[in-house]
Motif scaffolding. Structure first.
Motif, PDB file in Angstrom:
ATOM      1  N   LEU A  20      37.842  39.369  38.393  1.00  0.00           N
ATOM      2  CA  LEU A  20      36.985  40.484  38.002  1.00  0.00           C
ATOM      3  C   LEU A  20      37.558  41.760  38.597  1.00  0.00           C
ATOM      4  O   LEU A  20      37.855  41.824  39.781  1.00  0.00           O
ATOM      5  CB  LEU A  20      35.559  40.277  38.508  1.00  0.00           C
ATOM      6  CG  LEU A  20      34.783  39.122  37.887  1.00  0.00           C
ATOM      7  CD1 LEU A  20      33.406  39.030  38.522  1.00  0.00           C
ATOM      8  CD2 LEU A  20      34.668  39.278  36.388  1.00  0.00           C
ATOM      9  N   ARG A  21      37.704  42.779  37.771  1.00  0.00           N
ATOM     10  CA  ARG A  21      38.215  44.076  38.205  1.00  0.00           C
ATOM     11  C   ARG A  21      37.140  45.126  37.932  1.00  0.00           C
ATOM     12  O   ARG A  21      36.519  45.125  36.876  1.00  0.00           O
ATOM     13  CB  ARG A  21      39.498  44.423  37.455  1.00  0.00           C
ATOM     14  CG  ARG A  21      40.151  45.712  37.935  1.00  0.00           C
ATOM     15  CD  ARG A  21      41.469  45.975  37.238  1.00  0.00           C
ATOM     16  NE  ARG A  21      42.409  44.870  37.350  1.00  0.00           N
ATOM     17  CZ  ARG A  21      43.241  44.684  38.371  1.00  0.00           C
ATOM     18  NH1 ARG A  21      43.239  45.530  39.393  1.00  0.00           N
ATOM     19  NH2 ARG A  21      44.076  43.656  38.382  1.00  0.00           N
ATOM     20  N   VAL A  22      36.927  46.002  38.903  1.00  0.00           N
ATOM     21  CA  VAL A  22      35.879  47.023  38.804  1.00  0.00           C
ATOM     22  C   VAL A  22      36.496  48.374  38.470  1.00  0.00           C
ATOM     23  O   VAL A  22      37.514  48.764  39.043  1.00  0.00           O
ATOM     24  CB  VAL A  22      35.093  47.125  40.134  1.00  0.00           C
ATOM     25  CG1 VAL A  22      34.056  48.221  40.061  1.00  0.00           C
ATOM     26  CG2 VAL A  22      34.441  45.795  40.453  1.00  0.00           C
ATOM     27  N   ALA A  27      30.333  47.942  42.485  1.00  0.00           N
ATOM     28  CA  ALA A  27      29.618  46.806  41.903  1.00  0.00           C
ATOM     29  C   ALA A  27      29.256  45.794  42.977  1.00  0.00           C
ATOM     30  O   ALA A  27      30.019  45.550  43.907  1.00  0.00           O
ATOM     31  CB  ALA A  27      30.468  46.126  40.837  1.00  0.00           C
ATOM     32  N   ILE A  29      28.349  41.814  43.470  1.00  0.00           N
ATOM     33  CA  ILE A  29      28.562  40.540  42.782  1.00  0.00           C
ATOM     34  C   ILE A  29      28.198  39.422  43.743  1.00  0.00           C
ATOM     35  O   ILE A  29      28.633  39.408  44.894  1.00  0.00           O
ATOM     36  CB  ILE A  29      30.031  40.376  42.350  1.00  0.00           C
ATOM     37  CG1 ILE A  29      30.455  41.539  41.437  1.00  0.00           C
ATOM     38  CG2 ILE A  29      30.249  39.037  41.658  1.00  0.00           C
ATOM     39  CD1 ILE A  29      31.944  41.637  41.209  1.00  0.00           C
ATOM     40  N   THR A  45      39.445  43.880  43.095  1.00  0.00           N
ATOM     41  CA  THR A  45      39.283  42.678  42.290  1.00  0.00           C
ATOM     42  C   THR A  45      38.635  41.561  43.107  1.00  0.00           C
ATOM     43  O   THR A  45      38.662  41.580  44.337  1.00  0.00           O
ATOM     44  CB  THR A  45      40.645  42.179  41.762  1.00  0.00           C
ATOM     45  OG1 THR A  45      41.476  41.857  42.864  1.00  0.00           O
ATOM     46  CG2 THR A  45      41.309  43.199  40.860  1.00  0.00           C
ATOM     47  N   VAL A  61      25.289  40.275  38.886  1.00  0.00           N
ATOM     48  CA  VAL A  61      26.053  41.506  39.124  1.00  0.00           C
ATOM     49  C   VAL A  61      25.176  42.715  38.846  1.00  0.00           C
ATOM     50  O   VAL A  61      24.255  42.667  38.040  1.00  0.00           O
ATOM     51  CB  VAL A  61      27.327  41.567  38.255  1.00  0.00           C
ATOM     52  CG1 VAL A  61      28.245  40.404  38.547  1.00  0.00           C
ATOM     53  CG2 VAL A  61      26.991  41.606  36.781  1.00  0.00           C
ATOM     54  N   GLY A  63      25.465  47.382  39.170  1.00  0.00           N
ATOM     55  CA  GLY A  63      26.162  48.582  39.607  1.00  0.00           C
ATOM     56  C   GLY A  63      25.301  49.312  40.618  1.00  0.00           C
ATOM     57  O   GLY A  63      24.075  49.203  40.600  1.00  0.00           O
ATOM     58  N   THR A  70      32.036  49.462  35.214  1.00  0.00           N
ATOM     59  CA  THR A  70      32.573  48.549  34.218  1.00  0.00           C
ATOM     60  C   THR A  70      33.273  47.403  34.926  1.00  0.00           C
ATOM     61  O   THR A  70      34.051  47.624  35.851  1.00  0.00           O
ATOM     62  CB  THR A  70      33.587  49.273  33.295  1.00  0.00           C
ATOM     63  OG1 THR A  70      32.942  50.390  32.686  1.00  0.00           O
ATOM     64  CG2 THR A  70      34.105  48.336  32.210  1.00  0.00           C
ATOM     65  N   LEU A  71      32.983  46.175  34.499  1.00  0.00           N
ATOM     66  CA  LEU A  71      33.653  44.971  34.995  1.00  0.00           C
ATOM     67  C   LEU A  71      34.554  44.444  33.883  1.00  0.00           C
ATOM     68  O   LEU A  71      34.146  44.379  32.722  1.00  0.00           O
ATOM     69  CB  LEU A  71      32.662  43.874  35.325  1.00  0.00           C
ATOM     70  CG  LEU A  71      31.933  43.922  36.647  1.00  0.00           C
ATOM     71  CD1 LEU A  71      31.003  42.707  36.740  1.00  0.00           C
ATOM     72  CD2 LEU A  71      32.871  43.949  37.808  1.00  0.00           C
ATOM     73  N   LYS A  72      35.763  44.056  34.256  1.00  0.00           N
ATOM     74  CA  LYS A  72      36.675  43.449  33.289  1.00  0.00           C
ATOM     75  C   LYS A  72      37.079  42.089  33.825  1.00  0.00           C
ATOM     76  O   LYS A  72      37.475  41.969  34.982  1.00  0.00           O
ATOM     77  CB  LYS A  72      37.909  44.321  33.093  1.00  0.00           C
ATOM     78  CG  LYS A  72      38.901  43.738  32.125  1.00  0.00           C
ATOM     79  CD  LYS A  72      40.121  44.626  31.986  1.00  0.00           C
ATOM     80  CE  LYS A  72      41.116  43.982  31.042  1.00  0.00           C
ATOM     81  NZ  LYS A  72      42.369  44.742  30.999  1.00  0.00           N
TER      82      LYS A  72
END
Length: 77
Positions: A20-22, A27, A29, A45, A61, A63, A70-72
């Motif tokens: 997971l990348r912020v 964020a 988690i 990450t 999760v 913010g 945004t999480l990717k």
């Protein structure tokens, strides 16, 4: 995924190991059943590999504040 700007937590179910990348904000988690919480800053990450007996991660999760977070999810090598 863009997290709600009101700070409301959402639950995710991951069905594969991911990183997971912020982006764009801070964020929070946590994993269901684990004592550790993670606070990630933009660019940081969190790797979620597949441990023995793995069937997927349940995450909660959110913010921080009103910032756009945004999480990717990226595939782990």
């Amino acid at each position: 995924m863009v997290l709600p700007t009101d700070g409301r937590p959402i639950e995710l179910r991951l069905k594969r190991p991911v990183r997971l990348r912020v982006f764009g904000g801070r964020a929070w988690i946590t994993r269901a059943g684990w004592p550790d919480d993670h606070w990630l800053e933009p660019g940081q990450t969190l790797d979620l590999p597949a441990p023995p007996g793995w069937y997927g991660w349940r995450l909660v999760v959110s913010g921080e504040g009103a910032s756009l977070v945004t999480l990717k999810a990226e595939t782990l090598d």
